[in-house]
Design a protein around this motif. Structure first.
Motif, PDB file in Angstrom:
ATOM      1  N   GLY A 166       6.111   6.641  -1.945  1.00 49.49           N
ATOM      2  CA  GLY A 166       4.680   6.365  -1.986  1.00 49.49           C
ATOM      3  C   GLY A 166       3.879   7.347  -2.816  1.00 49.49           C
ATOM      4  O   GLY A 166       2.727   7.055  -3.159  1.00 49.49           O
ATOM      5  N   SER A 167       4.462   8.473  -3.157  1.00 55.39           N
ATOM      6  CA  SER A 167       3.739   9.482  -3.943  1.00 55.39           C
ATOM      7  C   SER A 167       3.539   9.006  -5.378  1.00 55.39           C
ATOM      8  O   SER A 167       4.174   8.049  -5.829  1.00 55.39           O
ATOM      9  N   ASP A 168       2.650   9.692  -6.095  1.00 55.39           N
ATOM     10  CA  ASP A 168       2.431   9.349  -7.505  1.00 55.39           C
ATOM     11  C   ASP A 168       3.729   9.475  -8.293  1.00 55.39           C
ATOM     12  O   ASP A 168       4.040   8.613  -9.123  1.00 55.39           O
ATOM     13  N   GLU A 189       9.107  11.728  -3.042  1.00 49.40           N
ATOM     14  CA  GLU A 189       8.602  11.280  -1.751  1.00 49.40           C
ATOM     15  C   GLU A 189       8.077   9.853  -1.883  1.00 49.40           C
ATOM     16  O   GLU A 189       7.261   9.560  -2.774  1.00 49.40           O
ATOM     17  N   ASP A 224       0.833  -1.196   0.000  1.00 54.54           N
ATOM     18  CA  ASP A 224       0.000   0.000   0.000  1.00 54.54           C
ATOM     19  C   ASP A 224       0.869   1.249   0.000  1.00 54.54           C
ATOM     20  O   ASP A 224       1.877   1.319   0.707  1.00 54.54           O
ATOM     21  N   ARG A 225       0.469   2.233  -0.776  1.00 51.83           N
ATOM     22  CA  ARG A 225       1.246   3.467  -0.934  1.00 51.83           C
ATOM     23  C   ARG A 225       1.451   4.220   0.382  1.00 51.83           C
ATOM     24  O   ARG A 225       2.384   4.982   0.516  1.00 51.83           O
ATOM     25  N   ASP A 226       0.559   4.010   1.353  1.00 52.64           N
ATOM     26  CA  ASP A 226       0.697   4.681   2.645  1.00 52.64           C
ATOM     27  C   ASP A 226       1.700   3.994   3.564  1.00 52.64           C
ATOM     28  O   ASP A 226       2.113   4.575   4.574  1.00 52.64           O
ATOM     29  N   ASN A 227       2.094   2.790   3.227  1.00 49.22           N
ATOM     30  CA  ASN A 227       3.067   2.059   4.042  1.00 49.22           C
ATOM     31  C   ASN A 227       4.471   2.417   3.561  1.00 49.22           C
ATOM     32  O   ASN A 227       5.192   1.606   2.971  1.00 49.22           O
ATOM     33  N   THR A 228       4.858   3.652   3.835  1.00 50.35           N
ATOM     34  CA  THR A 228       6.138   4.153   3.333  1.00 50.35           C
ATOM     35  C   THR A 228       7.330   3.464   3.979  1.00 50.35           C
ATOM     36  O   THR A 228       8.385   3.371   3.355  1.00 50.35           O
ATOM     37  N   ARG A 257       6.007   6.526  -7.538  1.00 51.46           N
ATOM     38  CA  ARG A 257       5.539   5.322  -8.241  1.00 51.46           C
ATOM     39  C   ARG A 257       5.891   5.397  -9.725  1.00 51.46           C
ATOM     40  O   ARG A 257       6.307   4.396 -10.318  1.00 51.46           O
TER      41      ARG A 257
END
Length: 172
Positions: A98-100, A96, A25-29, A103
């Protein structure tokens, strides 16, 4: 131990780590950062090991395969690919986690690496298998995995000039 198998195993691990990044998940940096760091180190150290141990020997004994006429043309292409991968990997670090944009940078690194691995597996490894005896394949594999193990914490990645690389390593 066979250098062509060592390289293929590293390629599998690279593909696996890119796939893990897809699944986190993108929030799990924290997890993204940890997996990316491991992959970044693997990509950098793997390329450096190939350049130090595999490609100088391919230049000596290879004749070209998979659409390339010479080992020199194979090696010129691979050094360009390694530079593109190193540059794409460095770009990931500018975003940053997890950011677009992060990715998107990971996707570009993956594309550069995937294109390179496909060519290398089709051309360079096939060429080497046809011309290297088992002792040479073993000796290079031992040196390669030793280098990777000694540099498991990472290296300073440096782009190389493809023409200079081929000139400096041909007929050594």
């Amino acid at each position: 131990m066979d250098i062509t198998d060592v390289i293929l195993n590293d390629h599998h691990e690279q593909r696996r780590l890119f796939a893990y990044l897809d699944e986190i998940d993108r929030d799990n940096t924290e997890a993204l950062s940890a997996v990316w760091k491991r992959l970044e180190i693997l990509l950098d150290v793997h390329a450096a090991a190939e350049e130090k141990f595999f490609y100088p020997h391919l230049l000596d004994i290879g004749t070209g395969a998979g659409g390339e006429d010479t080992a020199a043309s194979e090696t010129l292409d691979v050094i360009k690919d390694h530079n593109e991968i190193r540059d794409a990997v460095a770009d990931v670090g500018r975003h940053e986690v997890g950011s677009d944009s992060w990715r998107e940078a990971v996707v570009k690194a993956r594309e550069a690496n995937s294109d390179h691995m496909a060519e290398e597996e089709r051309q360079d490894l096939a060429d080497f298998r046809h011309h290297a005896d088992f002792q040479l394949r073993h000796d290079i594999a031992v040196a390669f995995v030793t280098f990777e193990s000694e540099n498991a914490g990472g290296i300073i990645a440096k782009d190389r000039d493809p023409e200079t690389f081929v000139t400096n390593h041909a007929s050594q």
